[in-house]
Design an enzyme around this catalytic site. Structure first.
Site, short mmCIF file in Angstrom:
data_model
loop_
_atom_site.label_atom_id
_atom_site.label_comp_id
_atom_site.label_asym_id
_atom_site.label_seq_id
_atom_site.Cartn_x
_atom_site.Cartn_y
_atom_site.Cartn_z
N GLY A 10 0.76 -1.29 -0.08
CA GLY A 10 0.11 0.14 0.04
C GLY A 10 0.94 1.44 0.19
O GLY A 10 0.38 2.23 -1.05
N ASP A 11 2.06 1.52 1.03
CA ASP A 11 2.48 2.42 0.75
C ASP A 11 3.77 2.69 -0.41
O ASP A 11 3.32 3.70 -0.88
CB ASP A 11 3.90 2.40 1.84
CG ASP A 11 3.40 2.26 3.02
OD1 ASP A 11 2.40 3.12 3.57
OD2 ASP A 11 3.73 1.37 4.14
N THR A 12 3.71 1.74 -1.50
CA THR A 12 4.82 1.75 -2.44
C THR A 12 3.95 2.28 -3.68
O THR A 12 4.15 2.71 -3.84
CB THR A 12 5.25 0.32 -2.37
OG1 THR A 12 6.18 -0.16 -1.27
CG2 THR A 12 6.03 0.78 -3.72
N ALA A 40 3.79 5.65 -2.81
CA ALA A 40 4.24 6.09 -3.91
C ALA A 40 4.98 6.50 -5.17
O ALA A 40 5.24 7.14 -5.88
CB ALA A 40 6.08 5.37 -3.14
#
Length: 400
Positions: free
Chosen positions: A171-173, A176
């Site tokens: 989810g973070d990647t 980003a």
């Protein structure tokens, strides 16, 4: 200044205020392609990622990847003097990245409208759990929560069992990468339309949701709620993981002609020639039978034997790789996806290479990840602060 003018983002100055994963991954990606990235960290412990997972010489090896091609300025943004320094930096920057809870910048006197009044061309990337607007904006959010709200976590399970993580902070990647796309779009717009900057608002759950394929159209058209299917690809057959003597292989035999070749390879021309299996709809109706046939063929064979046979038959198939498999794979090595990167502690680590690969202006690792505050004095001198001013900031704990 950037000394690699052949890189596509040479001359671009980025200020990174984020920590942990989403914001810093965006900064890493821009840095890999030549941007000068100045990472602002809090004095003391710095970015918590420095201490996550496995440490070597007291520093996370993850940090060595996430913070390569960056400079570290240890600056207390909670103090008025630190905020003044940040404003001076941002006034000369092209991009600001932050992934704090909404309202944090505003509380520091660094609201986007104030920053863009100082620097009209500034592009601000804001990554947060739920975005800068909406009823959930003030909720704390991490990547795993974004994966759940975005619809991904519901599908990552065997039917009837607990939903599981993908295994990395996807989810973070994804947030980003969406943020980097936004920065590049905004840079193009700034060049083409008079030099004005803008704010990019990325929510973790929206970045995940954007990758959920036909999830919502299927619900809209049919009221269908897609459910977990383990390793299978629901509605597309055959595409699954199959057991071998020494591991698992993934086989994607879902193209019409590929399916026929797959059935020939496993000695089941009766299925390959069946009229009702000539298209995907018919194969989906008999997917359990097809999967059983493939599994019966793979189970007594080794992974290597299965892959050799299916490669010869031109059927897409692959081994489920571990870290060891990746590190020893000749294809990864041939495509420069395993780089030897020196650290500032004297080690050499194998780290992931640069993606994507540009033919004329490729990215690269120009500098290893910095120690906390290693570049503080140099950055402040470039801003025009005197040795006495820097010493006073250091004495008051504003700069480390």
């Amino acid at each position: 200044m950037n000394i690699f003018p052949s890189t596509p983002l040479a001359g671009l100055r980025v200020i990174e205020m984020g920590q942990l994963i989403a914001g810093p991954f965006a900064g890493k990606t821009l840095g890999d392609f030549g941007a000068e990235v100045i990472k602002i960290e809090p004095p003391g412990a710095g970015d918590p990622l420095r201490n996550w997972r496995l440490l070597r010489h007291g520093t996370s090896v993850w940090w060595q990847v996430q913070s390569r091609n960056k400079r570290s300025l240890a600056l207390d943004l909670r103090a008025a003097e630190g905020q003044d320094v940040a404003r001076r930096l941002i006034a000369e920057a092209d991009v600001l990245i932050e992934n704090f809870k909404p309202g944090t910048l505003e509380g520091w006197g660094l609201a986007p409208e104030r920053l863009q009044a100082l620097n009209p061309g500034l592009i601000i990337l804001r990554i947060s759990g739920y975005g800068q607007t909406g009823p959930y904006r003030d909720r704390p959010g991490f990547g795993v929560v974004g994966e759940a709200m975005g619809g991904l976590r519901h599908l990552t399970a065997e039917p009837g069992r607990v939903p599981v993580r993908v295994g990395v902070s996807i989810g973070d990647t994804l947030a980003a990468l969406h943020g980097v796309i936004g920065v590049l779009l905004a840079l193009h717009h700034r060049t083409a339309h008079g030099g004005a900057g803008q704010v990019i608002d990325v929510a973790l759950h929206e970045a995940v949701f954007n990758c959920m394929e036909s999830l919502i159209p299927e619900y809209s058209a049919f009221g269908a709620v897609r459910e977990p299917a383990g390793s299978a690809l629901p509605g597309i057959a055959p595409s699954n993981a199959y057991p071998c003597q020494d591991g698992w292989v993934l086989v994607a035999g879902n193209g019409d002609s590929i399916f026929k070749r797959l059935m020939t390879a496993i000695g089941r021309d009766d299925l390959g020639g069946a009229p009702d299996l000539a298209d995907n709809a018919g194969r989906v109706a008999r997917v359990a039978e097809i999967d059983a046939a493939i599994g019966a063929w793979t189970q007594p064979r080794t992974v290597r034997a299965v892959l050799d046979a299916l490669t010869a038959a031109r059927v897409p198939a692959g081994k489920v790789y571990t870290a060891r498999d990746i590190a020893e794979d000749p294809h990864y090595q041939a495509r420069d996806m395993l780089l030897a990167q020196a650290t500032r502690d004297g080690d050499t680590l194998t780290v992931p290479g640069i993606v994507p690969k540009l033919s004329a202006t490729p990215g690269g690792v120009r500098a290893s990840a910095p120690h906390l505050g290693e570049d503080s004095e140099a950055v402040l001198r470039e801003l025009g602060l005197s040795a006495e001013q820097i010493a006073a900031l250091r004495q008051r704990g504003i700069v480390q």
